[in-house]
Design a protein around this motif. Structure first.
Motif, PDB file in Angstrom:
ATOM      1  N   MET A  70       0.694  -1.200   0.054  1.00 32.18           N
ATOM      2  CA  MET A  70      -0.102   0.192   0.108  1.00 32.18           C
ATOM      3  C   MET A  70       1.066   1.256  -0.080  1.00 32.18           C
ATOM      4  O   MET A  70       0.932   2.014   1.063  1.00 32.18           O
ATOM      5  N   LYS A  71       1.442   1.491  -0.981  1.00 31.51           N
ATOM      6  CA  LYS A  71       2.331   2.631  -1.007  1.00 31.51           C
ATOM      7  C   LYS A  71       1.712   4.026  -1.163  1.00 31.51           C
ATOM      8  O   LYS A  71       2.341   5.084  -1.282  1.00 31.51           O
ATOM      9  N   ASP A  72       0.306   3.769  -1.640  1.00 30.15           N
ATOM     10  CA  ASP A  72      -0.606   5.132  -1.445  1.00 30.15           C
ATOM     11  C   ASP A  72      -0.257   5.878  -0.507  1.00 30.15           C
ATOM     12  O   ASP A  72      -0.844   7.382  -0.247  1.00 30.15           O
ATOM     13  N   PHE A  73      -0.227   5.573   0.796  1.00 31.58           N
ATOM     14  CA  PHE A  73      -0.048   6.247   1.797  1.00 31.58           C
ATOM     15  C   PHE A  73       1.417   6.901   2.243  1.00 31.58           C
ATOM     16  O   PHE A  73       1.237   7.776   3.234  1.00 31.58           O
ATOM     17  N   ASP A  74       2.294   6.640   1.498  1.00 32.13           N
ATOM     18  CA  ASP A  74       3.461   7.422   1.536  1.00 32.13           C
ATOM     19  C   ASP A  74       3.540   8.984   1.681  1.00 32.13           C
ATOM     20  O   ASP A  74       4.094   9.563   2.556  1.00 32.13           O
TER      21      ASP A  74
END
Length: 176
Positions: A70-74
């Motif tokens: 879930m790299k969208d939260f970076d």
């Protein structure tokens, strides 16, 4: 870095990851500017609804999210970040957070997660407006009950209307 510190951090990342995997919904917030009383009030509201609220270091949360793909939260993991997680209700976390943010403009919703799907701020607000599971089940029960009553009424009307004819036919066939 000290080996003990590294092991502790790995343990925390593992804990966050495990909680994220179990959570039905997650809301990430920026709590900057909230007073201790505000945060205590928010925590109490979460606790009453079975929502867990924690503050972790952004770096540790980033590792956990990344390990889950879930790299969208970076980009959301900047500044003070609190994370609210609910394990049995998809709507509760978003609903409580959104309601609290309406009366406490210091609380900012950053992003969310519902049943594995990443939500932006508008997605979290939309989820907050969905009735709770209990309300939806109550509405469904009401609709089903109304339909059953209507069916029973219609059947009784048909029975009353045709009742005499059915009895006459039965008597006629007995006489033959």
């Amino acid at each position: 870095m000290n080996q003990n510190v590294l092991e502790q951090k790995k343990k925390v990342v593992s804990e966050i990851k495990e909680k994220l995997e179990r959570a039905q919904s997650v809301v990430l917030v920026d709590y900057r500017g909230l007073t201790v009383e505000n945060v205590t009030e928010l925590r109490n509201k979460y606790r009453e609804a079975g929502v867990e609220y924690k503050v972790y270091k952004n770096t540790l949360m980033r590792f956990a999210f990344n390990e889950l793909g879930m790299k969208d939260f970076d980009e959301q993991l900047n500044g003070p970040s609190g994370i609210a997680m609910c394990y049995d209700d998809v709507v509760a976390t978003a609903k409580i957070t959104n309601e609290f943010a309406k009366t406490n403009d210091k609380l900012k919703i950053k992003a969310g997660l519902a049943e594995g799907k990443v939500l932006d701020v508008e997605g979290v607000k939309a989820l907050a407006n969905v009735p709770s599971r209990e309300v939806l089940l109550g509405q469904l029960a009401g609709v089903l009950q109304a339909n059953i009553k209507n069916l029973a009424y219609m059947l009784s009307q048909v029975s009353e209307k045709n009742g005499g004819e059915v009895v006459e036919e039965a008597q006629t066939s007995d006489e033959n």
